[in-house]
Motif scaffolding. Structure first.
Motif, PDB file in Angstrom:
ATOM      1  N   HIS A 179       0.836  -5.883 -15.150  1.00  0.00           N
ATOM      2  CA  HIS A 179       1.758  -5.761 -14.021  1.00  0.00           C
ATOM      3  C   HIS A 179       3.000  -4.923 -14.317  1.00  0.00           C
ATOM      4  N   LEU A 180       2.948  -4.121 -15.359  1.00  0.00           N
ATOM      5  CA  LEU A 180       4.073  -3.235 -15.641  1.00  0.00           C
ATOM      6  C   LEU A 180       3.549  -1.961 -16.294  1.00  0.00           C
ATOM      7  N   SER A 181       3.816  -0.824 -15.664  1.00  0.00           N
ATOM      8  CA  SER A 181       3.463   0.458 -16.268  1.00  0.00           C
ATOM      9  C   SER A 181       4.575   1.446 -15.948  1.00  0.00           C
ATOM     10  N   LEU A 182       5.346   1.785 -16.976  1.00  0.00           N
ATOM     11  CA  LEU A 182       6.478   2.695 -16.847  1.00  0.00           C
ATOM     12  C   LEU A 182       6.178   3.932 -17.681  1.00  0.00           C
ATOM     13  N   ASN A 183       6.172   5.088 -17.035  1.00  0.00           N
ATOM     14  CA  ASN A 183       5.754   6.330 -17.690  1.00  0.00           C
ATOM     15  C   ASN A 183       6.810   7.409 -17.481  1.00  0.00           C
ATOM     16  N   PHE A 184       7.348   7.916 -18.575  1.00  0.00           N
ATOM     17  CA  PHE A 184       8.393   8.934 -18.501  1.00  0.00           C
ATOM     18  C   PHE A 184       7.943  10.178 -19.268  1.00  0.00           C
ATOM     19  N   THR A 185       8.074  11.324 -18.621  1.00  0.00           N
ATOM     20  CA  THR A 185       7.769  12.607 -19.248  1.00  0.00           C
ATOM     21  C   THR A 185       9.028  13.460 -19.228  1.00  0.00           C
ATOM     22  N   ALA A 194       9.298  10.279 -13.715  1.00  0.00           N
ATOM     23  CA  ALA A 194       9.290   8.823 -13.920  1.00  0.00           C
ATOM     24  C   ALA A 194       8.083   8.153 -13.276  1.00  0.00           C
ATOM     25  N   THR A 195       7.059   8.926 -12.962  1.00  0.00           N
ATOM     26  CA  THR A 195       5.872   8.356 -12.320  1.00  0.00           C
ATOM     27  C   THR A 195       4.620   8.732 -13.103  1.00  0.00           C
ATOM     28  N   PRO A 196       3.548   7.914 -12.942  1.00  0.00           N
ATOM     29  CA  PRO A 196       3.391   6.724 -12.116  1.00  0.00           C
ATOM     30  C   PRO A 196       4.330   5.592 -12.559  1.00  0.00           C
ATOM     31  N   HIS A 197       4.761   4.823 -11.577  1.00  0.00           N
ATOM     32  CA  HIS A 197       5.702   3.732 -11.819  1.00  0.00           C
ATOM     33  C   HIS A 197       5.168   2.507 -11.096  1.00  0.00           C
ATOM     34  N   PHE A 198       4.783   1.498 -11.865  1.00  0.00           N
ATOM     35  CA  PHE A 198       4.141   0.319 -11.273  1.00  0.00           C
ATOM     36  C   PHE A 198       4.856  -0.955 -11.697  1.00  0.00           C
ATOM     37  N   ILE A 327       4.573   3.769   2.392  1.00  0.00           N
ATOM     38  CA  ILE A 327       5.519   4.765   2.879  1.00  0.00           C
ATOM     39  C   ILE A 327       5.124   6.071   2.211  1.00  0.00           C
ATOM     40  N   GLN A 328       4.804   7.055   3.028  1.00  0.00           N
ATOM     41  CA  GLN A 328       4.274   8.308   2.493  1.00  0.00           C
ATOM     42  C   GLN A 328       5.037   9.492   3.069  1.00  0.00           C
ATOM     43  N   GLY A 329       5.462  10.373   2.177  1.00  0.00           N
ATOM     44  CA  GLY A 329       6.087  11.620   2.580  1.00  0.00           C
ATOM     45  C   GLY A 329       5.292  12.788   2.036  1.00  0.00           C
ATOM     46  N   PRO A 330       5.741  14.004   2.269  1.00  0.00           N
ATOM     47  CA  PRO A 330       5.014  15.170   1.765  1.00  0.00           C
ATOM     48  C   PRO A 330       4.871  15.196   0.249  1.00  0.00           C
ATOM     49  N   THR A 331       5.815  14.569  -0.470  1.00  0.00           N
ATOM     50  CA  THR A 331       5.813  14.665  -1.932  1.00  0.00           C
ATOM     51  C   THR A 331       5.511  13.361  -2.649  1.00  0.00           C
ATOM     52  N   PHE A 332       5.568  12.228  -1.958  1.00  0.00           N
ATOM     53  CA  PHE A 332       5.525  10.947  -2.656  1.00  0.00           C
ATOM     54  C   PHE A 332       4.761   9.894  -1.858  1.00  0.00           C
ATOM     55  N   LEU A 333       4.441   8.801  -2.552  1.00  0.00           N
ATOM     56  CA  LEU A 333       3.769   7.665  -1.937  1.00  0.00           C
ATOM     57  C   LEU A 333       4.288   6.379  -2.561  1.00  0.00           C
ATOM     58  N   LEU A 334       4.625   5.411  -1.708  1.00  0.00           N
ATOM     59  CA  LEU A 334       4.912   4.049  -2.139  1.00  0.00           C
ATOM     60  C   LEU A 334       3.845   3.155  -1.527  1.00  0.00           C
ATOM     61  N   VAL A 349       3.622   0.277  -6.246  1.00  0.00           N
ATOM     62  CA  VAL A 349       3.537   1.498  -7.042  1.00  0.00           C
ATOM     63  C   VAL A 349       4.281   2.641  -6.361  1.00  0.00           C
ATOM     64  N   TRP A 350       4.848   3.509  -7.179  1.00  0.00           N
ATOM     65  CA  TRP A 350       5.497   4.747  -6.729  1.00  0.00           C
ATOM     66  C   TRP A 350       4.755   5.895  -7.395  1.00  0.00           C
TER      67      TRP A 350
END
Length: 371
Positions: A179-185, A194-198, A327-334, A349-350
């Motif tokens: 239940h936790l996935s934090l990914n930073f590049t 900072a995504t995927p961010h769960f 919630i979805q925009g041209p660049t992102f999804l929640l 998830v983000w």
């Protein structure tokens, strides 16, 4: 006006409202729309923006180096990978075998330094949420008893560092477990993905015991339901895309994602207060991470057009009902669901369509920076 702090939400609402006015007037913001975040500063007065992404890079580098320097050689080999190792994009949020150095295999000092690395990428609220999610494993351990299907351990979380921590080169890090996935590049020391961010919770709401009432992702659920309840019948007809919630978030743990079906109610069909509620939900997710990083992402969302964001809901509308929203925009999804275990088990998830794991940042770097 002097000294007033203008939030991203307020500025975006003013811009989107002005752009929707069909009156024969000059809109001073329209021609500056791609730079709305900065243009609004001079036109609306003083506001605050956190532009210190390079300072975040420095903090991450320092935290990662201190952590690695505290490890012995064997531990360092477990915790580190080449930047292009397939492990970097092999993410998930379920209980499973993982690589990386496990929290429960560290001494006290090393655990403290791992926490410092975790904190280097998160806001105060995001750090508290993340560490509290870890502690829910103890509640699951007690609930499921000795015959549980999965191991439940608040320290069964893995730290992985990809490449060499630097303020000028490309590298990354992740902290992951149930239940936790934090990914930073970090791309060339100049930008951070900072995504995927769960984040997920089970139980979503602790219903008994000494921690009764704990709801780690309360805002992520309650703000969305409040927006749903604010919709008029014609608006609700657009927003409600299914009477039954799906089995899980649609994107699961895919390494790359594309926009989902174009359904839901567009921000352009919301009134001012409803738009403000929608943007507050977005801010709630993005402000899991450091404000400097959140502001960077909010700028990107703003440039792509607030009016193009869609809100969609599936399932029951009341507290305790199984439900899903996105919630979805041209660049992102929640995406958010609360379906399993009697609608008391959350997945949130983000995702970034182009820049998960820094793909867009890395592509730009390779195309524009001499090697």
């Amino acid at each position: 006006m002097m000294g007033r702090v203008w939030s991203w939400r307020t500025i975006s609402l003013i811009l989107s409202t002005l752009s929707s006015i069909n009156a024969p007037m000059i809109n001073p913001f329209k021609s500056l729309r791609p730079l709305a975040w900065f243009a609004a500063a001079s036109l609306l007065g003083h506001f605050s923006i956190h532009a210190g992404v390079e300072a975040v890079v420095a903090d991450m580098k320092s935290a990662a180096e201190h952590f690695l320097n505290a490890l012995n050689e064997e531990e360092r080999q477990v915790a580190t990978f080449e930047f292009d190792d397939a492990q970097r994009t092999d993410w998930h949020f379920i209980p499973k075998e993982r690589k990386g150095l496990i929290w429960n295999q560290m001494s006290g000092e090393k655990k403290t330094l791992a926490h410092a690395l975790l904190a280097s990428g998160l806001s105060t609220r995001g750090y508290i949420q993340s560490t509290t999610i870890m502690t829910l494993e103890k509640i699951l351990q007690d609930m499921e008893g000795p015959n549980r299907r999965f191991p439940r351990d608040p320290e069964l979380y893995h730290v992985s560092i990809f490449g060499t921590p630097s303020t000028s080169q490309t590298w990354g890090w992740s902290i992951e477990g149930h239940h936790l996935s934090l990914n930073f590049t970090i791309a060339h020391g100049k930008a951070i993905s900072a995504t995927p961010h769960f984040m997920g919770t089970n139980p979503a709401l602790v219903k008994e015991g000494p921690r009764k009432g704990l709801q780690v992702l309360a805002d992520e659920e309650n703000l969305a339901r409040a927006l749903l309840h604010s919709l008029k019948p014609a608006q609700l007809k657009k927003a409600l895309i299914g009477n039954k919630a799906p089995g899980d978030i649609f994107t699961a743990a895919e390494q790359t994602v594309s926009p989902l079906e174009n359904k839901g109610i567009a921000a352009s069909d919301l009134n001012w207060h409803q738009k403000e509620s929608l943007l507050e939900i977005i801010e709630t997710y993005l402000h899991h991470v450091r404000p400097e990083l959140a502001d960077q992402e909010l700028e990107s969302i703003d440039r792509a057009g607030i009016e193009n964001i869609q809100f969609a809901w599936m399932g029951g509308k009341e507290v305790g009902d199984a439900h899903y929203y996105r919630i979805q925009g041209p660049t992102f999804l929640l995406e958010y669901d609360n379906i399993q275990n009697g609608a008391n088990h959350v997945h949130a998830v983000w995702r970034d369509f182009k820049n998960d794991f820094g793909r867009d940042l890395l592509k730009w770097h390779y195309q524009n920076v001499a090697h």
